[in-house]
Design an enzyme around this catalytic site. Structure first.
Site, short mmCIF file in Angstrom:
data_model
loop_
_atom_site.label_atom_id
_atom_site.label_comp_id
_atom_site.label_asym_id
_atom_site.label_seq_id
_atom_site.Cartn_x
_atom_site.Cartn_y
_atom_site.Cartn_z
N LYS A 46 -46.86 35.48 104.77
CA LYS A 46 -47.70 36.37 103.95
C LYS A 46 -47.22 36.38 102.50
CE LYS A 46 -50.49 37.37 107.25
NZ LYS A 46 -51.88 36.90 107.18
N SER A 60 -50.44 40.44 103.46
CA SER A 60 -50.01 41.67 104.14
C SER A 60 -48.98 42.37 103.25
CB SER A 60 -49.35 41.34 105.48
OG SER A 60 -48.67 42.48 105.98
N GLY A 101 -60.98 32.75 111.77
CA GLY A 101 -60.45 33.71 112.74
C GLY A 101 -61.24 35.01 112.80
N ALA A 102 -62.56 34.88 112.96
CA ALA A 102 -63.42 36.07 112.75
C ALA A 102 -64.03 36.64 114.03
CB ALA A 102 -64.53 35.73 111.75
N SER A 103 -63.63 36.18 115.20
CA SER A 103 -64.29 36.69 116.41
C SER A 103 -64.00 38.16 116.67
CB SER A 103 -63.85 35.88 117.64
OG SER A 103 -64.44 34.61 117.60
N ARG A 104 -62.85 38.63 116.16
CA ARG A 104 -62.48 40.03 116.41
C ARG A 104 -61.72 40.59 115.22
NH1 ARG A 104 -57.36 39.71 120.50
NH2 ARG A 104 -56.05 38.55 119.07
N ASP A 125 -58.99 25.34 115.60
CA ASP A 125 -57.66 25.85 115.23
C ASP A 125 -57.51 25.65 113.72
OD1 ASP A 125 -55.01 26.29 114.69
OD2 ASP A 125 -54.24 24.97 116.28
N TYR A 160 -43.48 35.92 110.09
CA TYR A 160 -44.78 36.43 109.62
C TYR A 160 -44.73 36.81 108.15
CZ TYR A 160 -48.89 39.56 109.61
OH TYR A 160 -50.08 40.18 109.33
N ASN A 219 -58.58 34.27 106.82
CA ASN A 219 -58.21 35.48 107.56
C ASN A 219 -57.38 35.19 108.82
OD1 ASN A 219 -58.75 38.39 108.59
ND2 ASN A 219 -59.61 37.08 110.21
P1 NAP Z 1 -56.51 39.92 115.29
O1 NAP Z 1 -57.24 41.12 115.75
O2 NAP Z 1 -55.43 39.34 116.15
O3 NAP Z 1 -57.57 38.78 114.92
C1 NAP Z 1 -57.15 37.54 114.42
C2 NAP Z 1 -58.18 36.51 114.77
O4 NAP Z 1 -57.75 35.25 114.23
C3 NAP Z 1 -58.34 36.34 116.28
O5 NAP Z 1 -59.71 36.22 116.59
C4 NAP Z 1 -57.59 35.03 116.55
O6 NAP Z 1 -58.08 34.31 117.65
C5 NAP Z 1 -57.86 34.28 115.26
N1 NAP Z 1 -56.88 33.22 115.01
C6 NAP Z 1 -55.53 33.33 114.97
N2 NAP Z 1 -54.97 32.15 114.68
C7 NAP Z 1 -56.00 31.27 114.54
C8 NAP Z 1 -56.07 29.88 114.26
N3 NAP Z 1 -54.97 29.13 114.06
N4 NAP Z 1 -57.29 29.30 114.19
C9 NAP Z 1 -58.42 30.02 114.38
N5 NAP Z 1 -58.41 31.33 114.68
C10 NAP Z 1 -57.21 31.94 114.75
O7 NAP Z 1 -55.82 40.22 113.87
P2 NAP Z 1 -56.30 41.16 112.66
O8 NAP Z 1 -55.48 42.37 112.71
O9 NAP Z 1 -57.77 41.23 112.61
O10 NAP Z 1 -55.73 40.27 111.46
C11 NAP Z 1 -56.56 39.49 110.60
C12 NAP Z 1 -55.70 39.07 109.42
O11 NAP Z 1 -55.21 40.23 108.75
C13 NAP Z 1 -54.47 38.26 109.81
O12 NAP Z 1 -54.22 37.25 108.86
C14 NAP Z 1 -53.37 39.30 109.79
O13 NAP Z 1 -52.11 38.72 109.56
C15 NAP Z 1 -53.82 40.15 108.62
N6 NAP Z 1 -53.24 41.50 108.61
C16 NAP Z 1 -53.49 42.38 109.61
C17 NAP Z 1 -52.91 43.64 109.56
C18 NAP Z 1 -53.13 44.67 110.63
O14 NAP Z 1 -52.52 45.75 110.54
N7 NAP Z 1 -53.99 44.46 111.61
C19 NAP Z 1 -52.09 43.99 108.48
C20 NAP Z 1 -51.85 43.07 107.48
C21 NAP Z 1 -52.44 41.83 107.55
P3 NAP Z 1 -57.63 34.72 119.17
O15 NAP Z 1 -58.32 36.02 119.43
O16 NAP Z 1 -58.17 33.62 120.00
O17 NAP Z 1 -56.15 34.83 119.15
#
Ligand code: NAP
Length: 248
Positions: free
Chosen positions: A160, A143, A13-16, A64, A156, A91
């Site tokens: 976690k 998280s 899940g690293a594109s963004r 996926d 969620y 991730n």
């Molecule tokens: P994000 O910006 O939504 O990025 C998540 C990425 O994962 C997106 O590119 C998404 O693809 C991809 N993805 C989701 N489900 C997938 C799947 N089943 N298979 C392949 N790719 C998948 O989220 P983020 O904030 O960077 O979060 C990254 C991680 O950190 C997550 O596990 C999140 O729960 C955790 N986290 C984030 C925060 C926060 O405050 N941001 C806090 C605690 C934990 P699409 O773009 O196509 O949807």
């Protein structure tokens, strides 16, 4: 000397967001990077181009992370193309927030599969490679809500919290082969995931953060590099909170 010279890393899940910042920092520190995301798009293409421009090998899989069969296929391909895997970062994650009374079974299952089954899939597929090498670092992105809970996030936060139990159990299973398994618990990090929140919610979070700033994806990326590198050779089964003090 870079911290991850000649290492091979895979991140889901690293594109963004956090994944993208981490993939770039891994490459900056010398690693070749394999990354996945749901689909090939401009984000995945530009990330691949940026990593390659840094002189590292890069390979993208549109996949996926909750699909077990597809994950096993990726492990075979990585084994053939790279011959090893030093660092695995789980991730990929999504939110489908709602109060429990309004939460649908579909949203429960979707979040379970994307966030928790994906960790099972990638660890199961890639641990055999690390066991043969007798080395490796697995880093699972949890998280702070998996520790403290959060209203509106029963699905969620369960995933976690599950990741933390999984991390500790696997650390006990594979420690004797010098494979370390750790989790990171980010607090409030500015990414596309948290952009969906309104300004009022953002201000509420900020008030609760002792460091008085939201986390950045690079804050998490640096923590990943620490756990992936020789800087943390005797650390396993831990949950490292990276939250500016939010969970204190
Ligand atoms: P994000 O910006 O939504 O990025 C998540 C990425 O994962 C997106 O590119 C998404 O693809 C991809 N993805 C989701 N489900 C997938 C799947 N089943 N298979 C392949 N790719 C998948 O989220 P983020 O904030 O960077 O979060 C990254 C991680 O950190 C997550 O596990 C999140 O729960 C955790 N986290 C984030 C925060 C926060 O405050 N941001 C806090 C605690 C934990 P699409 O773009 O196509 O949807």
């Amino acid at each position: 000397m870079n911290l991850l010279e000649n290492k091979i890393a895979l991140i889901t899940g690293a594109s963004r967001g956090i994944g993208r910042a981490t993939a770039l920092m891994l490459a900056k520190e010398g690693a070749d990077v394999i990354f996945t995301d749901f689909r090939e798009d401009d984000n995945s293409k530009s990330l691949e181009a940026e990593i390659t421009a840094m002189g590292r090998r890069c390979r993208f899989f549109a996949a996926d992370a909750s699909n077990t069969e597809v994950t096993m296929g990726i492990a075979d391909a990585v084994q053939k193309e790279f011959g090893r895997l030093d660092i695995l970062i789980n991730n990929a994650g999504i939110t489908r927030d709602n109060l429990l009374l309004r939460m649908s079974e579909a949203d429960w299952d979707l979040v379970m599969n994307c966030n928790l089954k994906s960790v099972f899939n990638y660890c199961k597929a890639f641990t055999p490679i690390m066991l043969k090498q007798r080395s490796g670092s697995i880093i699972n992105i949890s998280s702070i809500v998996g520790i403290n809970g959060n209203a509106g996030q029963c699905n969620y936060s369960s995933t976690k919290a599950g990741i933390i139990g999984f991390t500790r159990s696997l650390a006990k299973e594979v420690g004797s082969r010098s494979i370390r398994v750790n989790a990171i618990a980010p607090g409030f990090i500015e990414t596309p995931m948290t952009q969906q929140l309104g300004e009022a919610a953002l201000n509420e979070w900020l008030k609760a953060i002792p460091m008085r700033r939201p986390g950045q994806a690079d804050d998490i990326a640096r923590t990943v590099v620490y756990l992936a590198s020789e800087l943390s050779t005797y650390i396993t089964g831990q949950v490292l909170r990276c939250d500016g003090g939010l969970s204190l």
